[in-house]
Design a protein around this motif. Structure first.
Motif, PDB file in Angstrom:
ATOM      1  N   THR A  74     -24.399  52.638  -1.539  1.00 49.69           N
ATOM      2  CA  THR A  74     -22.957  52.561  -0.863  1.00 49.69           C
ATOM      3  C   THR A  74     -22.010  53.403  -1.349  1.00 49.69           C
ATOM      4  O   THR A  74     -22.035  53.764  -2.665  1.00 49.69           O
ATOM      5  N   ILE A  75     -21.042  53.938  -0.605  1.00 49.84           N
ATOM      6  CA  ILE A  75     -20.260  54.697  -1.188  1.00 49.84           C
ATOM      7  C   ILE A  75     -18.715  54.536  -0.494  1.00 49.84           C
ATOM      8  O   ILE A  75     -18.752  53.849   0.445  1.00 49.84           O
ATOM      9  N   ALA A 192     -17.069  48.235   4.220  1.00 48.87           N
ATOM     10  CA  ALA A 192     -17.405  47.440   5.098  1.00 48.87           C
ATOM     11  C   ALA A 192     -18.373  46.455   4.577  1.00 48.87           C
ATOM     12  O   ALA A 192     -18.845  45.513   5.425  1.00 48.87           O
ATOM     13  N   ILE A 193     -18.675  46.169   3.395  1.00 48.06           N
ATOM     14  CA  ILE A 193     -19.414  45.168   2.810  1.00 48.06           C
ATOM     15  C   ILE A 193     -18.774  44.156   1.877  1.00 48.06           C
ATOM     16  O   ILE A 193     -17.799  44.503   1.141  1.00 48.06           O
ATOM     17  N   PHE A 194     -19.358  43.291   2.077  1.00 50.48           N
ATOM     18  CA  PHE A 194     -18.548  41.791   1.653  1.00 50.48           C
ATOM     19  C   PHE A 194     -18.867  41.735  -0.125  1.00 50.48           C
ATOM     20  O   PHE A 194     -17.880  41.808  -0.975  1.00 50.48           O
ATOM     21  N   VAL A 195     -20.153  41.981  -0.258  1.00 53.03           N
ATOM     22  CA  VAL A 195     -20.541  42.196  -1.589  1.00 53.03           C
ATOM     23  C   VAL A 195     -22.085  42.830  -1.768  1.00 53.03           C
ATOM     24  O   VAL A 195     -22.567  42.618  -0.902  1.00 53.03           O
ATOM     25  N   SER A 196     -21.848  43.333  -3.039  1.00 50.79           N
ATOM     26  CA  SER A 196     -23.115  44.065  -3.160  1.00 50.79           C
ATOM     27  C   SER A 196     -23.373  44.312  -4.578  1.00 50.79           C
ATOM     28  O   SER A 196     -22.517  44.136  -5.462  1.00 50.79           O
ATOM     29  N   ALA A 197     -24.603  44.593  -5.118  1.00 49.63           N
ATOM     30  CA  ALA A 197     -24.919  44.914  -6.414  1.00 49.63           C
ATOM     31  C   ALA A 197     -24.250  46.167  -6.874  1.00 49.63           C
ATOM     32  O   ALA A 197     -24.065  47.139  -6.316  1.00 49.63           O
TER      33      ALA A 197
END
Length: 244
Positions: A74-75, A192-197
């Motif tokens: 992700t960026i 656009a991501i709710f949650v990520s590592a």
């Protein structure tokens, strides 16, 4: 069954995307090497006569998982541009041009205000026809200057947009190489991501790579000269309305 349990724990850790860690065997002397016991090979059950054998597909270990990286990166595109040397150079140029435009706008606004006051003072010495002609000429000139100043501002914004587009085009090969290194299959917009590592976010790593490989980028045709040239003609000064 200690060896089989260690293998199962290792498999679960890999599936969860974490680096597997085996518990130390306290029964062995300190410093000795831990060997994982492999269970004996057991015969595989054969399908009953007349039934189809189950399909088993052997796949190589995922390179991303093997390296401890998730298969997705992700960026934050805005943060990448703003934090890069290229983006900071564009932002610095933009701020300098905005200050220059604002200063010229203020100068022209003061000039038009003085001219309007002078025209109002002359009204008592002019015939209605002469005053109306001068007032119309003044309004026409102010409207032209306003359009020209608006054009300077639009050109500056177009220049910034062109710089951003060129930056992201130059970013793609660097981002592609980073994907290959980490074994990632896709890159998502972090906004656009709710949650990520946390390990999936490569924004700062990408900024460092971009600074090393493309730096400030190719300098586009300077807008300073254009803005300065247009500054002699333009200003979003309010259109003066002569007294009736």
């Amino acid at each position: 069954m200690r060896g089989a349990g260690a293998i199962l724990a290792c498999a679960l850790a890999v599936a969860a995307g974490a680096s597997p860690v085996l518990a130390q065997d306290t029964s062995r002397p300190s410093g000795s090497r831990i060997e994982v016991e492999r269970p004996p090979t057991e015969p595989q059950p054969q399908p009953a006569p007349g039934t189809a054998a189950p399909l088993v597909i052997q796949t190589p270990a995922d390179s991303a998982t093997a390296q401890g990286f998730p298969p997705i990166m992700t960026i934050d595109p805005d943060a990448v541009f703003a934090g890069s040397t290229w983006g900071q150079r564009v932002q610095g140029d933009l701020e300098a041009q905005k200050r220059q435009i604002a200063a010229e706008n203020e100068r022209l606004a003061n000039q038009f205000t003085a001219e309007e006051q002078q025209l109002t003072t002359l009204r008592a010495t002019l015939t209605p026809e002469e005053f109306r002609q001068r007032a119309d000429e003044f309004d026409t000139r102010v409207s032209e200057v306003r359009r020209e100043r608006d054009a300077v501002t639009r050109d500056l914004q177009t220049h910034v947009d062109d710089e951003r587009a060129a930056f992201f085009r130059a970013m793609l090969p660097v981002l592609s190489a980073l994907m290959q290194e980490r074994g990632a299959a896709v890159v998502l917009d972090q906004r656009a991501i709710f949650v990520s590592a946390q390990s999936a976010d490569v924004t700062q790593m990408l900024i460092q790579r971009l600074d090393q490989e493309i730096g400030t980028g190719p300098v586009q045709p300077a807008q300073a000269g254009q803005a300065e040239q247009g500054a002699d003609q333009t200003s979003p000064a309010p259109t003066p309305t002569p007294a009736p």
